[in-house]
Design a protein around this motif. Structure first.
Motif, PDB file in Angstrom:
ATOM      1  N   GLU A  88     -25.702 -73.173 -33.429  1.00  0.00           N
ATOM      2  CA  GLU A  88     -24.926 -73.630 -33.201  1.00  0.00           C
ATOM      3  C   GLU A  88     -23.686 -73.061 -31.860  1.00  0.00           C
ATOM      4  O   GLU A  88     -22.824 -73.655 -31.070  1.00  0.00           O
TER       5      GLU A  88
ATOM      6  N   ASN B 105     -31.163 -76.499 -35.423  1.00  0.00           N
ATOM      7  CA  ASN B 105     -31.182 -77.965 -34.395  1.00  0.00           C
ATOM      8  C   ASN B 105     -31.652 -77.692 -33.329  1.00  0.00           C
ATOM      9  O   ASN B 105     -31.099 -76.190 -32.694  1.00  0.00           O
TER      10      ASN B 105
ATOM     11  N   TRP C 169     -26.797 -79.842 -29.845  1.00  0.00           N
ATOM     12  CA  TRP C 169     -26.429 -81.297 -30.762  1.00  0.00           C
ATOM     13  C   TRP C 169     -27.495 -82.965 -29.899  1.00  0.00           C
ATOM     14  O   TRP C 169     -27.486 -83.294 -30.475  1.00  0.00           O
TER      15      TRP C 169
ATOM     16  N   ASP D 219     -28.429 -82.822 -35.862  1.00  0.00           N
ATOM     17  CA  ASP D 219     -28.475 -81.344 -37.343  1.00  0.00           C
ATOM     18  C   ASP D 219     -29.307 -81.906 -38.025  1.00  0.00           C
ATOM     19  O   ASP D 219     -28.705 -81.243 -39.323  1.00  0.00           O
TER      20      ASP D 219
ATOM     21  N   ASP E 172     -31.332 -79.871 -39.665  1.00  0.00           N
ATOM     22  CA  ASP E 172     -31.356 -78.326 -39.352  1.00  0.00           C
ATOM     23  C   ASP E 172     -32.857 -78.170 -39.905  1.00  0.00           C
ATOM     24  O   ASP E 172     -33.058 -79.275 -40.780  1.00  0.00           O
TER      25      ASP E 172
ATOM     26  N   ARG F 194     -33.207 -81.989 -44.720  1.00  0.00           N
ATOM     27  CA  ARG F 194     -31.841 -82.049 -44.333  1.00  0.00           C
ATOM     28  C   ARG F 194     -32.070 -84.148 -44.049  1.00  0.00           C
ATOM     29  O   ARG F 194     -30.703 -84.507 -44.090  1.00  0.00           O
TER      30      ARG F 194
HETATM   31 CA    CA Z   1     -27.665 -76.588 -36.696  1.00  0.00          CA
END
Ligand code: CA
Ligand code: CA
Length: 592
Positions: free
Chosen positions: A197, A279, A283, A321, A323, A348
């Motif tokens: 992030e 990610n 984003w 996102d 991941d 995810r």
């Molecule tokens: Ca992430």
């Protein structure tokens, strides 16, 4: 050459050392390789390097579990509670656990007495994205090794808790941190980093476990140089992906994220490490057209030199996102008279994948959650998602003022159909027990640019529940067919690991505080215990003095209270904590 007398006295003094006190032989490579077969210790994260989280112990079973009682409890104490996501390790009657804020304990596994505590001195500027958690230690020789929130690896003496070596893996000032348990393979301690992030550059690194000296470094973003160390010299070992940023526009690969933040698993049959990556940064996917290698992927890595042997990207050009860090579990199954060396992973993004772990080929995949909006399915041949383009959050550049793109409602929410919490595979039933969550999110994009040590998202979001009465779902899934054999709904999102045993039981905890035992075939809850705070850690079981023990840590926290939006409000009544709970059956069940 030592004389015979010398050898004798050496042997004698070694024997004396062993009998003198608590000092015992350390953890060997063989102990680690055999962990899934030996019931008297837990020396890997995952109860075996393949991370099946399956124990062959069966003394605690469907018939006896009702008699299971608390043997002891241990409080982590202090004001620093927060999420407790550790998996305990046990060796020679000592339990090693980590806690929030990069703390480590050694505890007498028979009595719960503290032997030592180590507190990492953390600087003020650490930038953990998702609570100050830690997922556990690695054991090697006489060392207890763990990663800290300021991105260091620390090796402690197992008997004293004193620091033996310490290495800065990366700079916390640039947003790096470590929360995963390291893995030890063939004398090397191997770790990833967190920080996707903040526009960090993901990498997997190996160090000599005894000394902390670097062995290799492999960036997980296409375009960055890898290294190996030979006789203390750092040598270039090729650019990840072969050339700078082929699947990225312009310079965006330079801060491409793809953090392998959950650590890895290892398969001795193929001699491959499996690490997942997070990610791509930022984003906002409109800023980086392309597949953005090797973000949101699973990587097979050669443990000897860090070479990427194969990759499988679950979400190319990720815009939600999703991941791709979740654990890769190696397992074999029979089909058409042949043994298939498979690997399973629950992403995810809501899809469960079965891959050929020798080469990364897609075998099959299927949804493991009820609602997926961003893709209609997976390509049968390649496993590449079939996108719903309208469900990608809109491009801010296409908006009137250029400040915000159109909002979409996407499921799963970015916290995932499944997040970090590890699933279990039962060799008895052939089923995976997958802790999952049913939730969705409003998500929109905004312009952003990279600034060292600052959030690098270009997105806003609110997570919402889909159903009134539950978010969490524990599913028993057949990896050959995708069939959900049973499911158990839970009001709060599930965030703890799962354990399966030959006793026909599946254990996991919930944020409401219950440690639960399920019948592995029917999903019936056959036992539960209120631990006083939410469970987001992973249970383990082992044998000591002829008795089967079971331990879990309780302490609510993690990413949900911080990032959960509407869901965080729904669970804000849950209390924090920090207690290790250890259970066993009454003495009458002991082996004679
Ligand atoms: Ca992430
Ligand atoms: Ca073991």
């Amino acid at each position: 050459m030592p004389t015979k007398t010398h050898m004798k006295s050496l042997a004698l003094s070694m024997m004396l050392a062993f009998s003198a006190g608590s000092a015992t032989a350390g953890v060997t490579d063989k102990d680690i390789l055999d962990d899934h077969k030996t019931n008297d210790d837990v020396v890997t994260n995952g109860l075996g390097l393949q991370a099946q989280r399956f124990s062959t112990l069966d003394r605690i079973n469907k018939e006896t579990v009702d008699d299971m009682r608390v043997a002891w409890a241990f409080s982590l104490g202090g004001e620093k509670q927060k999420g407790q996501e550790t998996q305990p390790m046990i060796k020679d009657g000592v339990m090693y656990i980590t806690g929030s804020y990069s703390r480590v304990w050694a505890v007498d596994a028979r009595t719960g007495e503290e032997l030592w505590q180590y507190d990492a001195r953390l600087p003020d500027g650490i930038m953990p994205c998702c609570d100050v958690i830690n997922r556990g230690v690695a054991l090697y020789d006489d060392l207890v090794i763990f990663g800290t929130l300021d991105a260091k690896l620390v090796a402690l003496n197992k008997d004293t808790g004193k620091t033996v070596w310490k290495k800065t893996v990366e700079s916390y000032k640039a947003g790096y941190s470590i929360t995963a348990a390291p893995i030890v393979v063939d004398g090397k301690v191997i770790t990833g980093v967190s920080g996707g992030e903040f526009g960090i550059v993901g990498a997997v690194r190996a160090y000599d476990a005894k000394t902390g000296n670097p062995v290799w470094e492999r960036p997980t973003v296409e375009g960055h140089m890898g290294y190996v160390w030979k006789e203390g010299k750092k040598i270039e070992a090729g650019i990840s992906g072969g050339a700078p940023g082929k699947t990225w526009p312009a310079d965006l690969w330079k801060h491409g994220g793809a953090a392998p933040w959950l650590g890895g698993t290892y398969d001795p049959e193929t001699n491959l490490l499996f690490f997942g990556t997070g990610n791509p940064a930022p984003w906002n996917s409109h800023l980086r057209p392309g597949d953005n290698y090797f973000s949101s992927s699973r990587l097979a890595i050669n443990p000897d030199n860090g070479e990427i042997v194969w990759h499988f990207q679950t979400t190319p050009h990720d815009g939600w996102d999703y991941d791709g860090v979740n654990e890769v579990v190696s397992f074999n199954y029979r089909e058409n008279g042949k043994t298939v060396r498979a690997a399973a992973t629950a992403d995810r993004n809501g899809f469960f994948y079965v891959l050929n772990r020798e080469n990364g080929d897609f075998i099959r995949g299927f949804p493991f959650v009820d609602k997926i909006t961003w893709a209609t399915g997976l390509d049968e041949k390649t496993g590449r998602p079939i996108y719903v383009e309208d469900n990608r959050p809109g491009n801010p550049a296409a908006s009137e003022d250029g400040k915000q793109g159109s909002t979409v409602v996407a499921a799963p929410a970015f916290l995932g159909g499944k997040n970090w919490m590890p699933m279990a595979y039962s060799q008895k039933t052939g089923l995976f027990y997958v802790p999952s969550n049913e939730w969705e999110m409003d998500i929109w994009n905004q312009p952003t640019s990279y600034k060292k040590g600052a959030a690098y998202l270009g997105a806003g979001f609110t997570i919402k529940s889909i159903n009134e009465d539950y978010i969490g779902v524990l599913r028993a899934i057949d990896p050959k067919t995708g069939e959900v054999v049973w499911r158990h709904n839970n009001f709060a999102p599930l965030w703890g690991g799962v354990l399966a045993t030959a006793g026909g039981l599946v254990f996991t905890g919930n944020p409401e505080g219950h440690l639960m035992a399920f019948d592995d075939k029917t999903g019936e809850v056959v036992w539960e215990f209120q631990t006083g705070s939410g469970i987001v850690g992973s249970p383990v079981t082992w044998e000591m003095d002829g008795e089967q023990y079971l331990t879990v840590i309780s302490g609510w926290g993690g990413a949900v209270p911080l990032w959960g939006g509407e869901v965080a409000k729904r669970v804000k009544h849950l209390n924090q904590g920090g207690t290790v709970w250890t259970f066993k059956l009454p003495q009458k069940y002991a082996m004679n």
